[in-house]
Enzyme design. Sequence first.
Site, mmCIF file in Angstrom:
data_model
loop_
_atom_site.group_PDB
_atom_site.id
_atom_site.type_symbol
_atom_site.label_atom_id
_atom_site.label_comp_id
_atom_site.label_asym_id
_atom_site.label_seq_id
_atom_site.Cartn_x
_atom_site.Cartn_y
_atom_site.Cartn_z
ATOM 1 N N VAL A 15 -9.183 49.917 49.303
ATOM 2 C CA VAL A 15 -8.207 50.381 48.304
ATOM 3 C C VAL A 15 -8.086 51.894 48.414
ATOM 4 C CG1 VAL A 15 -7.631 50.489 45.855
ATOM 5 C CG2 VAL A 15 -8.819 48.478 46.766
ATOM 6 N N ALA A 16 -6.839 52.370 48.585
ATOM 7 C CA ALA A 16 -6.617 53.813 48.740
ATOM 8 C C ALA A 16 -5.541 54.280 47.772
ATOM 9 C CB ALA A 16 -6.185 54.130 50.172
ATOM 10 N N HIS A 133 -2.818 50.775 55.965
ATOM 11 C CA HIS A 133 -1.850 49.814 56.507
ATOM 12 C C HIS A 133 -1.536 50.049 57.981
ATOM 13 C CE1 HIS A 133 -1.099 47.828 52.723
ATOM 14 N NE2 HIS A 133 -0.899 48.986 52.124
ATOM 15 N N HIS A 215 32.473 63.301 51.066
ATOM 16 C CA HIS A 215 31.640 63.095 49.869
ATOM 17 C C HIS A 215 30.180 63.431 50.183
ATOM 18 C CE1 HIS A 215 30.624 60.899 46.037
ATOM 19 N NE2 HIS A 215 29.464 60.828 46.656
ATOM 20 N N GLU A 216 29.664 62.852 51.265
ATOM 21 C CA GLU A 216 28.260 63.082 51.624
ATOM 22 C C GLU A 216 28.036 64.524 52.098
ATOM 23 O OE1 GLU A 216 25.979 61.079 50.841
ATOM 24 O OE2 GLU A 216 27.279 59.399 50.325
ATOM 25 N N HIS A 219 27.433 66.650 49.027
ATOM 26 C CA HIS A 219 26.029 66.575 48.582
ATOM 27 C C HIS A 219 25.130 67.456 49.443
ATOM 28 C CE1 HIS A 219 26.376 63.486 45.574
ATOM 29 N NE2 HIS A 219 26.872 62.594 46.402
ATOM 30 N N ASP A 291 26.455 58.528 41.149
ATOM 31 C CA ASP A 291 26.145 59.943 40.895
ATOM 32 C C ASP A 291 26.365 60.290 39.432
ATOM 33 O OD1 ASP A 291 25.709 60.208 43.613
ATOM 34 O OD2 ASP A 291 27.742 60.880 44.039
#
Length: 423
Positions: A15-16, A133, A215-216, A219, A291
């Site tokens: 367990v980490a 993992h 649009h991107e 951003h 958004d």
Amino acid sequence: MYNKETDVKIAFKDVAGCDEAKEEIMEFVKFLKEPETAKKNAPCIIFIDEIDAIGKARGRGGAMGGNDEREATLNQLLVEMDGFGSSEHVVILAGTNRPDVLDPALMRPGRFDRHISIDRPDIKGRADIFRVHLGPILTSEDKHKLANKMAAMTPGFSGADIANVCNEAALIAARAGSQQVMHTHFEQAIERVIAGLEKKSRVLSPEEKKTVAYHEAGHAVVGWFMRHADPLLKVSIIPRGAGALGYAQYLPKDQYLFSTEQLHDRMCMTLGGRASEELFFKVITTGASDDLQKVTKMAYAQIVQYGMNKRVGQVNYVDSQQQESFNKPYSEATAEMIDQEVRKMISDAYQTTLNLLTDKRDAVEKVAQLLLKKEVLNREDMVDLLGPRPFKEKIQYEEFILDKSSSMESESETKPKSELKNE
């Protein structure tokens, strides 16, 4: 019932990412390893998962009555827990995702008197979880360095998300016929988890594709030139998931306190797509729906929760214990004032964004045109187009992404932040 010799396959070393919680749980083990007079199955642990199913607060909203079966079960559980003496070596554990709805009687001393919160892991925790993992996976580079870089690229991921990334990366590598899992496979897996599966069958018209690109690009450019915006990692106009026609991936740092300036810059970055559409096409589309939802939540939180508005004042109207209540703890006049201030805050952020994009119009044009050509731009492409980002970024993340760090533990744990910055 579980027998520790035959049924329990996972040890504490497996367990980490949640060291504090693990330390608390280990105290129970030390307590159980030294049994002296005990009951039939003692020493033992009784674990009740999803305890909120029977442990919800009694009498809330009139949902439970004196003859209610769930209330009777809860009462019996409380009585039974009172019957366990401290010397009987019986430990009762329970798990829930909704501690806010539990009955206060369950949380009193003598019952569930130790409360352990399992938060999402920070960057060091994520690196530890990745190392667990990555164990059985054949990778093309050193697993220690790979875990560090993946931890930097996955802020906010839970342990389950990280396991999913590793599984997806192995599947992508196998699909490509690769003998090893490469760094690019992990990047594709992170995209898959964050934004969903690529929709190669969804063909956009040239007009739609152009709108998504601008649009991107909006951003990306706003984030690039605003001081408190998160560092950009990748921007794409490949349709993904249920409704995403494009997305920009950032690297938000593990941060727990935000100033008004930082939240303002985040709002501006979120509004960059809508502002870019208006600036270049003089029309707006439905593409900014998500958004606008985010920016509205940010604005309301600043005003009704964080006391960051001068007109409304230093108040917090959010009651964590009354989340399901429909009664607002303020008057209609205050509600109207809050709505006005939210609109004003968003309007001011939008105007700032529009002014910035007007000033950096050529930069948006460059990014959008290259997006239309390549469909995916990474950080190096942005640097080539716009030059280095004008603000110093968090060196810890920069080192991890560019593979300048050899050991995460030694730098993040033993060196003060000032030393990291100087390096």
